[in-house]
Design a protein around this motif. Structure first.
Motif, PDB file in Angstrom:
ATOM      1  N   ALA C 263       0.832  -1.188   0.000  1.00 61.18           N
ATOM      2  CA  ALA C 263       0.000   0.000   0.000  1.00 61.18           C
ATOM      3  C   ALA C 263       0.874   1.247   0.000  1.00 61.18           C
ATOM      4  N   GLU C 264       1.984   1.195   0.727  1.00 59.73           N
ATOM      5  CA  GLU C 264       2.838   2.383   0.774  1.00 59.73           C
ATOM      6  C   GLU C 264       3.364   2.704  -0.616  1.00 59.73           C
ATOM      7  N   TYR C 265       3.844   1.668  -1.322  1.00 61.24           N
ATOM      8  CA  TYR C 265       4.402   1.936  -2.641  1.00 61.24           C
ATOM      9  C   TYR C 265       3.309   2.270  -3.650  1.00 61.24           C
ATOM     10  N   ALA C 266       2.141   1.646  -3.490  1.00 56.09           N
ATOM     11  CA  ALA C 266       1.029   2.002  -4.368  1.00 56.09           C
ATOM     12  C   ALA C 266       0.644   3.455  -4.143  1.00 56.09           C
ATOM     13  N   ASN C 267       0.643   3.896  -2.870  1.00 54.62           N
ATOM     14  CA  ASN C 267       0.288   5.282  -2.588  1.00 54.62           C
ATOM     15  C   ASN C 267       1.304   6.247  -3.174  1.00 54.62           C
ATOM     16  N   MET C 268       2.579   5.855  -3.110  1.00 58.34           N
ATOM     17  CA  MET C 268       3.598   6.687  -3.750  1.00 58.34           C
ATOM     18  C   MET C 268       3.254   6.902  -5.204  1.00 58.34           C
ATOM     19  N   PHE C 269       2.869   5.804  -5.867  1.00 57.55           N
ATOM     20  CA  PHE C 269       2.545   5.921  -7.281  1.00 57.55           C
ATOM     21  C   PHE C 269       1.308   6.784  -7.467  1.00 57.55           C
ATOM     22  N   ILE C 270       0.318   6.616  -6.574  1.00 62.94           N
ATOM     23  CA  ILE C 270      -0.931   7.341  -6.762  1.00 62.94           C
ATOM     24  C   ILE C 270      -0.720   8.842  -6.636  1.00 62.94           C
ATOM     25  N   VAL C 271      -0.006   9.268  -5.581  1.00 68.87           N
ATOM     26  CA  VAL C 271       0.164  10.719  -5.439  1.00 68.87           C
ATOM     27  C   VAL C 271       0.990  11.268  -6.601  1.00 68.87           C
ATOM     28  N   SER C 272       1.960  10.483  -7.069  1.00 72.06           N
ATOM     29  CA  SER C 272       2.730  10.942  -8.225  1.00 72.06           C
ATOM     30  C   SER C 272       1.849  11.008  -9.457  1.00 72.06           C
ATOM     31  N   ALA C 273       0.956  10.014  -9.584  1.00 75.18           N
ATOM     32  CA  ALA C 273       0.089   9.992 -10.750  1.00 75.18           C
ATOM     33  C   ALA C 273      -0.876  11.169 -10.723  1.00 75.18           C
ATOM     34  N   ILE C 274      -1.356  11.515  -9.517  1.00 78.12           N
ATOM     35  CA  ILE C 274      -2.243  12.679  -9.436  1.00 78.12           C
ATOM     36  C   ILE C 274      -1.478  13.934  -9.832  1.00 78.12           C
ATOM     37  N   ALA C 275      -0.239  14.050  -9.334  1.00 80.22           N
ATOM     38  CA  ALA C 275       0.568  15.213  -9.695  1.00 80.22           C
ATOM     39  C   ALA C 275       0.793  15.247 -11.196  1.00 80.22           C
ATOM     40  N   ALA C 276       1.068  14.076 -11.773  1.00 80.80           N
ATOM     41  CA  ALA C 276       1.301  14.030 -13.220  1.00 80.80           C
ATOM     42  C   ALA C 276       0.051  14.424 -13.973  1.00 80.80           C
ATOM     43  N   THR C 277      -1.114  13.985 -13.473  1.00 86.49           N
ATOM     44  CA  THR C 277      -2.357  14.308 -14.160  1.00 86.49           C
ATOM     45  C   THR C 277      -2.705  15.784 -14.018  1.00 86.49           C
ATOM     46  N   ALA C 278      -2.591  16.268 -12.779  1.00 84.59           N
ATOM     47  CA  ALA C 278      -3.077  17.607 -12.512  1.00 84.59           C
ATOM     48  C   ALA C 278      -2.111  18.675 -13.014  1.00 84.59           C
ATOM     49  N   PHE C 279      -0.813  18.395 -12.953  1.00 86.61           N
ATOM     50  CA  PHE C 279       0.147  19.450 -13.275  1.00 86.61           C
ATOM     51  C   PHE C 279       0.970  19.171 -14.520  1.00 86.61           C
ATOM     52  N   LEU C 280       1.233  17.896 -14.811  1.00 88.81           N
ATOM     53  CA  LEU C 280       2.187  17.588 -15.878  1.00 88.81           C
ATOM     54  C   LEU C 280       1.524  17.014 -17.121  1.00 88.81           C
ATOM     55  N   GLY C 281       0.222  17.216 -17.245  1.00 92.82           N
ATOM     56  CA  GLY C 281      -0.419  16.812 -18.499  1.00 92.82           C
ATOM     57  C   GLY C 281      -0.729  15.342 -18.648  1.00 92.82           C
ATOM     58  N   GLY C 282      -0.697  14.581 -17.563  1.00 97.58           N
ATOM     59  CA  GLY C 282      -1.131  13.187 -17.626  1.00 97.58           C
ATOM     60  C   GLY C 282      -0.501  12.402 -18.747  1.00 97.58           C
ATOM     61  N   TRP C 283      -1.372  11.827 -19.606  1.00 93.57           N
ATOM     62  CA  TRP C 283      -0.854  10.961 -20.668  1.00 93.57           C
ATOM     63  C   TRP C 283      -0.478  11.732 -21.920  1.00 93.57           C
ATOM     64  N   LEU C 284      -0.505  13.074 -21.856  1.00 96.85           N
ATOM     65  CA  LEU C 284      -0.159  13.844 -23.044  1.00 96.85           C
ATOM     66  C   LEU C 284       1.350  13.868 -23.236  1.00 96.85           C
ATOM     67  N   PRO C 285       1.810  13.739 -24.487  1.00 99.93           N
ATOM     68  CA  PRO C 285       3.253  13.830 -24.720  1.00 99.93           C
ATOM     69  C   PRO C 285       3.721  15.277 -24.590  1.00 99.93           C
ATOM     70  N   PRO C 286       5.017  15.496 -24.293  1.00101.18           N
ATOM     71  CA  PRO C 286       5.504  16.860 -24.132  1.00101.18           C
ATOM     72  C   PRO C 286       5.464  17.653 -25.431  1.00101.18           C
ATOM     73  N   PHE C 287       5.620  16.984 -26.561  1.00101.69           N
ATOM     74  CA  PHE C 287       5.494  17.672 -27.853  1.00101.69           C
ATOM     75  C   PHE C 287       4.457  16.919 -28.666  1.00101.69           C
ATOM     76  N   SER C 288       3.677  17.676 -29.426  1.00102.37           N
ATOM     77  CA  SER C 288       2.548  17.006 -30.074  1.00102.37           C
ATOM     78  C   SER C 288       3.003  16.040 -31.163  1.00102.37           C
ATOM     79  N   PHE C 289       4.246  16.218 -31.699  1.00103.09           N
ATOM     80  CA  PHE C 289       4.655  15.269 -32.738  1.00103.09           C
ATOM     81  C   PHE C 289       5.032  13.906 -32.150  1.00103.09           C
ATOM     82  N   LEU C 290       5.100  13.841 -30.809  1.00104.28           N
ATOM     83  CA  LEU C 290       5.376  12.534 -30.178  1.00104.28           C
ATOM     84  C   LEU C 290       4.090  11.757 -29.926  1.00104.28           C
TER      85      LEU C 290
END
Lengths: 177, 167, 352
Positions: C263-290
């Motif tokens: 659970a601890e490691y899953a939670n690590m992933f979850i909070v990182s995933a929320i940060a990635a979704t909310a701030f870093l564009g989730g599943w979007l690539p950094p450049f649209s040609f990617l």
């Protein structure tokens, strides 16, 4: 208020500095030695496992007497009158068959006291350090070259000689085989 | 719809069962922990009423806030393990009267509203609607409530600080 | 639910007319849950190995090198087997039922959070329209599990650890929610998929670069608070080895301990995933040609990077004191995130 913002600023900056340090160390080659695969080379004269160059041993048993923990056990049989066992490398004449030269490394305290009295310098400590085993008996190292049959033969001969000597003293004629 | 109904009854049973534990558990701490499942079950029931925002807020506030507060209160109390829940000590007449009163109100409410048609209602997101209602139509009650809460907050801080002054 | 159901029916086209809808839905939900469980287990195995490696290399060591050949990759698998075979100990004076229940709650809560994480345009277990709030609410359930475990162990260390953990998580939930509110203000939706889709474009349109530098500060606030939320150094007071043995899971061993650990490691992933979704564009690539690289790659990559930063911080910083912990939350992170909400909403008004 200034203090408050200064604290925050300092916290962030020092954390970044610390992270920089750890990140740099991520790529520093490790200092770990993968022990069983690679070993630290010890100095030539480090006191680890005892070794006996049995060809040079003249059976004087001085090391056995010097050992403070009695980890050396030696059995010797006197050579016959006409028997020439050769000489040690420094010219000392060998007068004994060394039928048993056992060193129990589980007892050894690595004091190096046995090496000094040896007249032929045939017992000395080597830098080899990993001789751990699963069985304690494997820590008893046998250095004698004699096979059990040879030892038995020599013992029989010695017993015969003794008997002959005893017979000579009592005046009887020695029995011939 | 078949599975939704099955799930609904499962959640109902879950909620009622945990509520029964809350009411009848011998140890206070078990009641407090069983409250967790009751709250979660309630959130599930809210979802069946297509009140998604309410369900989520229910968990945030009741589980994340109030239940933690209750648990802290229970845990901080000395010898909590030996305290028997004292439901039996209430005066019988009073509790029967209260129960009957609640039952009558519930019965009246149930008979007036067509409850189970809600099950067939299409699910709609409510968050935006709630936000608009609060900030347009019910702005004044909302602000009054927030001022009341602010007052409570300041009062609590004052009470907590008062001990320090005496020393 | 729907996308997974679609995936399932498309994968097995013969099934959909044969089976009734409810059975299909149940089956696909079960399979999704199994896949998630497998993912959590594999990820935890990998993350534990990674953490040991990173910690070792940061300290100029090598870490596990023997098991499995290449850099000891199978070390955690071996450790897991050891944990599985260990005796299942329950202290004599523990509250047996609650003791057994606690790891289940903690673990099921972290599995439940995976339900709304968006992996790609189509691949999201369920796109709740209150997704972000749902995750926040679910994570508050874990508190109860921790408190339950700490209390049921009937051990001073466990209870102290649980108390600390709860005080910490309850305090740090506030900066987390407030910093995520800035995201909600920008995107105007609570749905995880909606949040990702509003960041379409190259990496400059991610929320973290929105209203620069304010959203970046919000991201940092979220990240710090999320560290506290998952009880990781420098906020690992609940498990402080040097003070509390192991905190709330002192008395746990074998499988139950493994669940806390997972659970601890899953939670690590979850909070990182929320940060990635909310701030870093989730599943979007950094450049649209990617675009040709599928979404899960970017989502997982970004989350893994944040997990790495968490580990990096862990092996850089010492543990905070309890008063410093509360100071950080209430006097620094919370006011800052309030100010950020004000700034962001004001800016939004100006550019309306």
């Amino acid at each position: 208020m200034r203090e408050y913002f200064k604290n925050i600023y300092e916290a962030i900056v020092t954390i970044l500095i610390g992270m920089g340090v750890t990140f740099r160390h991520l790529f520093v080659p490790s200092v770990t030695l993968q022990y069983p695969h690679e070993k630290l080379k010890l100095p030539e004269r480090s006191r680890m496992k005892l070794f006996v160059n049995i060809d040079d041993c003249i059976g004087c048993r001085q090391c056995e007497r010097a050992c403070p923990v009695d980890c050396i056990t030696i059995d010797t049989i006197k050579a016959g009158k006409d028997e020439d066992l050769g000489a040690a490398s420094n010219g000392q004449k060998k007068r004994f068959h060394v039928t048993k030269f056992d060193i129990d490394m589980s007892l050894c305290c690595f004091c190096n006291l046995c090496t000094f009295p040896c007249p032929t310098e045939c017992i000395y400590m080597t830098p080899e350090f990993d001789f751990a085993t699963y069985d304690r008996n494997n820590l008893i190292f046998h250095f004698s070259n004699y096979t059990p049959e040879q030892v038995r033969e020599l013992k029989e001969r010695e017993a015969q000689q003794k008997a002959a000597l005893a017979n000579a003293k009592t005046g009887k004629k020695p029995e011939q085989k | 719809m078949e599975m939704q109904e099955v799930l609904f009854y499962a959640i109902m049973a879950f909620t009622i069962f945990s509520a029964v534990i809350v009411a009848f558990a011998n140890k206070l701490i078990h009641s407090a922990f069983a409250l967790l499942f009751t709250f979660v079950g309630f959130a599930g029931l809210y979802i069946y009423l297509s009140a998604d925002f309410l369900a989520v807020t229910q968990i945030i506030i009741y589980v994340g806030g109030i239940l933690v507060l209750i648990l802290f209160g229970v845990l901080m109390t000395q010898d909590i393990y030996d305290v028997k829940a004292i439901a039996a000590h209430n005066p019988l007449l009073l509790s029967l009267g209260g129960g009957a009163f609640t039952a009558i109100i519930l019965a009246v409410l149930i008979s007036k509203k067509p409850w189970f048609t809600l099950l067939n209602k299409e699910f709609e997101p409510t968050t935006a609607t709630i936000g608009k209602l609060i900030l347009y139509e019910y702005l004044l009650p909302f602000e009054i409530a927030s001022i009341l809460l602010l007052g409570a907050l300041i009062g609590a801080v004052y009470l907590a600080r008062a001990e320090d002054k005496d020393k | 639910m729907e996308p997974i159901l679609k995936l399932f029916t498309e994968l097995l086209p013969g099934l959909s007319p044969l089976l009734p809808y409810w059975l299909l839905a149940t089956l696909s939900a079960l399979i999704a849950a199994l896949v998630l469980f497998g993912f959590i287990a594999v990820f935890a195995l990998f993350a534990i190995w990674l953490e040991r490696k990173i910690s070792a290399h940061m300290q100029d060591r090598l870490g596990p090198m023997e098991v499995g050949g290449w850099h000891g990759w199978a070390q955690t698998i071996a450790d897991t087997f050891k944990l599985l075979m260990k005796e299942d100990l329950i202290p004599e004076k523990a509250d047996r039922f609650l003791f057994k229940l606690a790891p289940m709650i903690v673990f099921s809560v972290s599995i439940a959070s995976f339900a709304v994480l968006p992996w790609s345009r189509d691949f999201i277990p369920t796109d709740l329209n209150v997704g972000l709030l749902y995750i926040l609410s679910i994570s508050s359930l874990a508190v109860i599990g921790i408190l339950m475990g700490g209390w049921a162990s009937n051990n001073k260390w466990s209870l102290y650890g649980a108390m600390r953990s709860v005080a910490q998580i309850v305090s740090y939930e506030i900066p987390i929610s407030l910093s995520l509110i800035t995201v909600i203000l920008i995107t105007g939706t609570l749905s995880m998929q909606g949040i990702v889709q509003s960041q379409q474009g190259n990496f400059l349109s991610w929320n973290i670069f929105h209203y620069f530098p304010f959203m970046f500060v919000a991201f940092v606030i979220y990240f710090i608070a999320s560290l506290a939320e998952v009880n990781r150094t420098p906020f690992d007071l609940p498990e402080a080895e040097s003070e509390l043995v192991a905190g709330f899971h002192t008395e746990y061993s074998g499988m139950r301990f493994a669940f806390f650990f997972l659970a601890e490691y899953a939670n690590m992933f979850i909070v990182s995933a929320i940060a990635a979704t909310a701030f870093l564009g989730g599943w979007l690539p950094p450049f649209s040609f990617l675009d040709f690289i599928p979404g899960p790659f970017w989502f997982f990559g970004k989350s893994l990077f944040l997990v790495f930063v968490q580990m990096w911080l862990r092996w850089t910083l010492p543990r905070l004191r309890v008063d410093q912990l509360m100071y950080t939350s209430w006097k620094v992170l919370t006011p800052f995130s309030f100010v950020l909400i004000l700034i962001v909403s004001f800016w939004q008004l100006l550019t309306l």
